[in-house]
Design a protein around this motif. Structure first.
Motif, PDB file in Angstrom:
ATOM      1  N   ARG A  49      11.823  -5.950  -5.667  1.00  0.00           N
ATOM      2  CA  ARG A  49      11.659  -5.581  -7.216  1.00  0.00           C
ATOM      3  C   ARG A  49      11.114  -4.280  -7.574  1.00  0.00           C
ATOM      4  NH1 ARG A  49      11.381 -11.217  -7.501  1.00  0.00           N
ATOM      5  NH2 ARG A  49       9.298 -10.943  -8.079  1.00  0.00           N
ATOM      6  N   LYS A  50       9.869  -4.202  -7.005  1.00  0.00           N
ATOM      7  CA  LYS A  50       8.944  -2.972  -7.232  1.00  0.00           C
ATOM      8  C   LYS A  50       9.474  -1.650  -6.740  1.00  0.00           C
ATOM      9  CE  LYS A  50       4.735  -4.666  -6.136  1.00  0.00           C
ATOM     10  NZ  LYS A  50       3.536  -4.530  -5.844  1.00  0.00           N
ATOM     11  N   LEU A  51      10.147  -1.897  -5.735  1.00  0.00           N
ATOM     12  CA  LEU A  51      10.924  -0.818  -4.829  1.00  0.00           C
ATOM     13  C   LEU A  51      12.060  -0.410  -5.737  1.00  0.00           C
ATOM     14  CD1 LEU A  51      10.517  -1.633  -1.130  1.00  0.00           C
ATOM     15  CD2 LEU A  51       9.494   0.291  -2.197  1.00  0.00           C
ATOM     16  N   THR A  52      12.856  -1.275  -6.124  1.00  0.00           N
ATOM     17  CA  THR A  52      14.053  -0.854  -7.041  1.00  0.00           C
ATOM     18  C   THR A  52      13.626  -0.369  -8.527  1.00  0.00           C
ATOM     19  OG1 THR A  52      15.001  -2.766  -6.418  1.00  0.00           O
ATOM     20  CG2 THR A  52      15.961  -1.836  -8.297  1.00  0.00           C
ATOM     21  N   GLY A  53      12.407  -0.639  -8.969  1.00  0.00           N
ATOM     22  CA  GLY A  53      11.899  -0.005 -10.155  1.00  0.00           C
ATOM     23  C   GLY A  53      11.504   1.510  -9.950  1.00  0.00           C
ATOM     24  N   CYS A 103       0.942  -1.254   0.083  1.00  0.00           N
ATOM     25  CA  CYS A 103       0.061  -0.062   0.019  1.00  0.00           C
ATOM     26  C   CYS A 103       0.983   1.246  -0.190  1.00  0.00           C
ATOM     27  CB  CYS A 103      -0.738  -0.047   1.023  1.00  0.00           C
ATOM     28  SG  CYS A 103      -2.453  -1.275   0.982  1.00  0.00           S
ATOM     29  N   GLN A 104       1.755   1.228   0.854  1.00  0.00           N
ATOM     30  CA  GLN A 104       2.731   2.360   0.836  1.00  0.00           C
ATOM     31  C   GLN A 104       3.423   2.686  -0.625  1.00  0.00           C
ATOM     32  OE1 GLN A 104       4.827   0.902   4.485  1.00  0.00           O
ATOM     33  NE2 GLN A 104       4.418   3.158   5.256  1.00  0.00           N
ATOM     34  N   LEU A 105       3.840   1.314  -1.168  1.00  0.00           N
ATOM     35  CA  LEU A 105       4.547   1.617  -2.470  1.00  0.00           C
ATOM     36  C   LEU A 105       3.744   1.866  -3.524  1.00  0.00           C
ATOM     37  CD1 LEU A 105       6.796   0.931  -4.283  1.00  0.00           C
ATOM     38  CD2 LEU A 105       5.936  -1.464  -4.558  1.00  0.00           C
TER      39      LEU A 105
END
Length: 226
Positions: A199-203, A130-132
């Motif tokens: 992985r989504k955080l890295t993107g 949710c934060q992402l």
């Protein structure tokens, strides 16, 4: 104010639902009852849930059939399902549960501490996702607004700094959670979900870095939120 995660409890016996509520109340999240598979599917039409605790043996639509419906819907197919069963099942019965999309299969009577710990992992992963999504939405506004969202009085550089700080906090929490999962030898499904989140955080971090002055490279592409 941090919004609480919703946990769906599905069991045809009121005393079992009451017991689950007593066990999970310490997590301080929103617990939603459903007394049948049909009622559970109805609740899933309108609300988002962090995890589903699903009784296997129910009259009418049983847990396996309910899980199959959940996994067929695009909106709900990624919600973790923990099966609860009072049956002294063999390997075939367990395999059927995992084949239906369950991330775990727990026999009654179960250890309350173990169940609470398992549920808390999926609640944490849900909150991080949710934060992402929130950070991604802010970044998308930055991109679509040409550097400054409509109605925002912040300078572009200031907004980028705020976004970067928020993302850093989520990255730190996700790293700590992944380390905890590794230390606890947690379920493979939870570890895989945490890896997907990283992985989504890295993107998202790459997209944000591309907006920094002097970064160049044109308009960055936001990571998928699937």
């Amino acid at each position: 104010m941090v919004q609480k995660a919703k946990i769906l409890l599905v069991d045809d016996r009121p005393e079992n639902l009451l017991a689950l509520e007593a066990i999970l109340s310490a997590l301080d999240q929103t617990l939603v009852r459903a007394s049948s598979g049909e009622e559970a599917l109805k609740a899933l039409l309108t609300d988002d849930f962090a995890v589903i605790l699903l009784d296997v043996q129910m009259p009418g639509m049983d847990g396996f059939e309910t899980a199959a419906h959940i996994k067929r819907r695009e909106r709900t197919r990624d919600i973790p399902i923990i099966f609860l069963t009072a049956i002294n099942h063999g390997p075939h019965h367990t395999f059927r549960g995992y084949a239906a999309g369950a991330v775990d299969y727990i026999s009654k009577p179960f250890d309350p501490w173990v169940l609470r710990a398992k549920v808390s992992v999926f609640v944490e992963l849900y909150m991080k996702n949710c934060q992402l999504r929130e950070q991604a939405a802010l970044l998308r506004l930055q991109l679509e607004g040409g550097g400054q969202p409509a109605g925002d009085s912040k300078e572009p550089a200031g907004l980028l700094a705020e976004l970067s700080a928020r993302l850093a906090a989520v990255e730190e929490q996700a790293e700590a959670l992944s380390k905890q999962l590794d230390d606890d030898a947690a379920d493979a499904a939870a570890v895989a979900t945490a890896a997907h989140l990283e992985r989504k955080l890295t993107g998202l971090r790459r997209a944000l870095d591309a907006l920094e002055p002097g970064a160049g490279g044109g308009t960055p592409r936001l990571p998928s939120q699937n």
